[in-house]
Design an enzyme around this catalytic site. Structure first.
Site, PDB file in Angstrom:
ATOM      1  N   ASP A  91     -21.722 -29.472   2.684  1.00 20.84           N
ATOM      2  CA  ASP A  91     -23.015 -29.698   3.326  1.00 20.84           C
ATOM      3  C   ASP A  91     -24.156 -29.228   2.434  1.00 20.84           C
ATOM      4  O   ASP A  91     -25.147 -29.931   2.243  1.00 20.84           O
ATOM      5  CB  ASP A  91     -23.073 -28.959   4.667  1.00 20.84           C
ATOM      6  CG  ASP A  91     -22.017 -29.430   5.642  1.00 20.84           C
ATOM      7  OD1 ASP A  91     -21.376 -30.459   5.375  1.00 20.84           O
ATOM      8  OD2 ASP A  91     -21.822 -28.755   6.666  1.00 20.84           O
ATOM      9  N   SER A 136     -27.486 -30.036  10.272  1.00 19.76           N
ATOM     10  CA  SER A 136     -28.773 -29.380  10.499  1.00 19.76           C
ATOM     11  C   SER A 136     -28.714 -27.913  10.084  1.00 19.76           C
ATOM     12  O   SER A 136     -29.695 -27.356   9.585  1.00 19.76           O
ATOM     13  CB  SER A 136     -29.170 -29.492  11.975  1.00 19.76           C
ATOM     14  OG  SER A 136     -28.200 -28.885  12.809  1.00 19.76           O
ATOM     15  N   TYR A 140     -13.263 -24.676  14.074  1.00 15.50           N
ATOM     16  CA  TYR A 140     -13.542 -24.737  12.641  1.00 15.50           C
ATOM     17  C   TYR A 140     -12.836 -23.622  11.868  1.00 15.50           C
ATOM     18  O   TYR A 140     -12.092 -23.872  10.917  1.00 15.50           O
ATOM     19  CB  TYR A 140     -15.056 -24.678  12.407  1.00 15.50           C
ATOM     20  CG  TYR A 140     -15.465 -25.025  10.993  1.00 15.50           C
ATOM     21  CD1 TYR A 140     -15.820 -26.330  10.660  1.00 15.50           C
ATOM     22  CD2 TYR A 140     -15.484 -24.056  10.001  1.00 15.50           C
ATOM     23  CE1 TYR A 140     -16.192 -26.653   9.363  1.00 15.50           C
ATOM     24  CE2 TYR A 140     -15.852 -24.373   8.699  1.00 15.50           C
ATOM     25  CZ  TYR A 140     -16.215 -25.674   8.388  1.00 15.50           C
ATOM     26  OH  TYR A 140     -16.558 -25.985   7.095  1.00 15.50           O
TER      27      TYR A 140
END
Length: 575
Positions: A246, A196, A307
């Protein structure tokens, strides 16, 4: 090549989607958004920018090491209606940003040009680093607090790319960014692993490009590939060192095809058709089902122990492997980021060094063979091996394979000040032990699984259209299962809920099931024959504890089938 294509600008949605049914479904959403925009701002939007989410079929946490990945865009998307305001009523570049979702409060902000004097740049850099933020030089200033997750931060991040690429302070044109109104909505569930955040940044970037007339400007060199690069840099401004998968999937996605995306030596995308159960029989195609674990995990939250830490661990591993291979000083100077090589660059250097006749860029088949050989090299990263080679004492817990930062610095061949500047000054991480061996073993084996996945799909698409592809689909599923195992045990980016959910998916009939996205929550993706999708979904709904007590509407948002969808575009409204 897909990356060299222009960014699509449509005046009819029938051209934007692969079928009339899909176009009609989206047309209702676009129309509702345009009406809400006019209701809020008192004038009609001129453009609607769309960017889809993505699901990564295989290839997790390897894009920032510059290895290829295998994602596909999905139907779920972020759409942003936008229009300029007259300059007389707003400061240059002022933005009114609204979100259809009530919990996201409307925001207004104005970018400001700032002097690039060395003293000011140095002070800003110091302030960013003291806050644990990634510092990116810019001619412009927009407040983005990376310590707090806010929806408008992604809008601002998208705006930054447009400002810095098209409204540089050194420009003599005197042209300023236009003030704009934007209204955001979408159905990509946040924090669920279907990207998203990237969809929001890509859609925002497109909206500001459209408002400022850059999409229709001739000769500006604005390709899909450039948009990917812009979006990757833009998302770094919210505090995540994204690898590019992404954004590339959202922008380069093509209906009915997955993407093999490679990043080294430059961005390239190959469309790959997924095999059907019975060639030529669409009713028996393999379908990917997304299942949300309902554990929300945003990359920004906890990035320094998750991450971003993984990014740094892979870079530290690349440094130690390069030293082990005795690579020359010229190698470090020629890497994408000088003196900070990635694992992909070290693997290429290994192949060129040990394979007679190898040339750059290394073809996929040669890369596959090289990766298999390189696995033996990874063993030197085990903590006890590094300590023995450097004469360090072994820890009391002999099972500890990680390395302390002091041990890594001594093994790096760099003085401490230089090391910290190169590897730690640009990102905030926190760890006692850095797990170089486990992270690298995942990346190398995962990269091999991606190449095997690609090989299987290409072989199936080139095979005669008769017989069954079920053995190919089972092989693809097995690779997905291996990926989940590696993500869980080596990269440690899964979570108990995802481990449970993927197990339930396999027991419910999935040929393969794995987490998709950054992990630590979010979604799993499962490969399911089309004829079994209905029973599969029902079984998972009944068995996964997190789904118990949810309304039918919430269940349908949490678990759904998807096929490869179209990538990002801009729709121009006409009177």
């Amino acid at each position: 090549m897909a990356a060299q294509l222009p960014i699509p600008l449509y005046t009819t949605l029938a051209d934007a989607f692969p079928t009339s049914d899909i176009a009609l479904k989206h047309a209702a959403r676009f129309n509702d958004l345009a009406q809400e925009f006019e209701h809020r701002f008192g004038h009609k939007p001129t453009y609607i920018a769309r960017a889809p989410g993505r699901v990564n079929l295989i290839g997790e946490h390897i894009d920032y090491a510059l290895f290829g990945v295998f994602p596909t865009a999905i139907e779920q998307d972020i759409i942003i209606a936008c229009a300029p305001h007259e300059p007389s009523t707003r400061d240059p570049g002022h933005v009114n940003a609204h979100n259809v979702t009530p919990k996201y409060v409307p925001q207004s902000f104005t970018p400001m040009l700032r002097r690039r004097a060395d003293s000011i740049a140095k002070q800003e850099k110091q302030e960013e680093e003291e806050q644990g933020n990634l510092y990116l030089e810019s001619d412009w200033h927009l407040d983005i607090d990376k310590r707090e997750l806010r929806w408008e931060s992604y809008v601002k991040a998208g705006y930054y790319g447009v400002l810095n690429n098209y409204f540089s302070a050194s420009s003599t044109s005197g042209v300023h960014p236009k003030p704009a109104d934007i209204l955001v909505t979408g159905n990509v569930p946040p924090g669920s692993g279907v990207s998203s955040s990237a969809a929001m940044v890509v859609a925002s970037t497109l909206a500001f490009l459209a408002v400022n007339g850059k999409l229709e400007q001739q000769g500006n060199g604005l390709t899909k590939g450039k948009l990917v690069s812009m979006a990757v840099e833009n998302e770094k401004r919210v505090g995540v060192n994204s690898g590019g998968m992404d954004q590339a999937a959202s922008i380069l996605g093509t209906a009915n095809s997955a993407l093999y995306i490679s990043f080294y030596p430059s961005l390239a995308a190959e469309l790959v058709t997924l095999p059907t159960t019975i060639p030529g029989t669409k009713e028996e195609e393999a379908v990917f089902v997304i299942t949300n674990s309902l554990v929300v995990s945003d990359k920004v939250v906890g990035a320094k122990t998750r991450y971003n830490l993984r990014v740094v661990e892979t870079l530290l591993a690349a440094r130690l492997l390069a030293i082990h291979l005795s690579l020359p000083a010229s190698f470090y100077e020629s890497t994408v980021t000088p003196n900070r090589p990635t694992l992909r660059e070290v693997v290429s250097a290994f192949i060129l060094q040990y394979y007679s006749g190898a040339t750059e860029p290394v073809p996929e088949k040669e890369l596959e063979n090289g990766l298999e050989m390189f696995l033996d090299m990874v063993e030197v990263l085990k903590g006890e091996t590094v300590r023995e080679a450097m004469g360090f004492p072994q820890p009391e817990d002999e099972s500890e394979q990680g390395l302390k930062i002091e041990e890594i610095i001594k093994a790096s061949g760099m003085d401490e000040a230089t090391f910290r500047e190169v590897y730690l000054s640009w990102v905030d991480v926190e760890a006692t032990y850095f797990q170089l061996y486990k992270r690298t073993r995942h990346i190398i084996t995962e990269s091999l699984r991606v190449l095997e996945f690609r090989d299987l799909c290409l072989a199936a698409s080139n095979a005669p259209s008769s017989g069954s592809n079920i053995s190919t689909l089972e092989a693809l599923g097995s690779l997905m299962n291996g990926s989940q195992e590696s993500c869980s045990k080596l990269y440690e980016c899964s979570c108990p809920e995802l481990d449970q959910l993927t197990r339930i998916c396999r027991e419910s009939g999935a040929l393969g099931s794995r987490l998709s996205g950054a992990g630590w929550g979010g979604c799993a993706v499962s490969l399911v024959p089309a004829s079994e999708v209905t029973t599969f979904i029902q079984s998972v709904k009944e068995r996964y504890p997190g789904y118990q007590g949810l309304s039918e509407e919430k269940l349908n948002e949490a678990i759904f089938a998807t096929r490869p969808a179209s990538g990002a575009f801009v729709y121009k409204l006409t009177e």
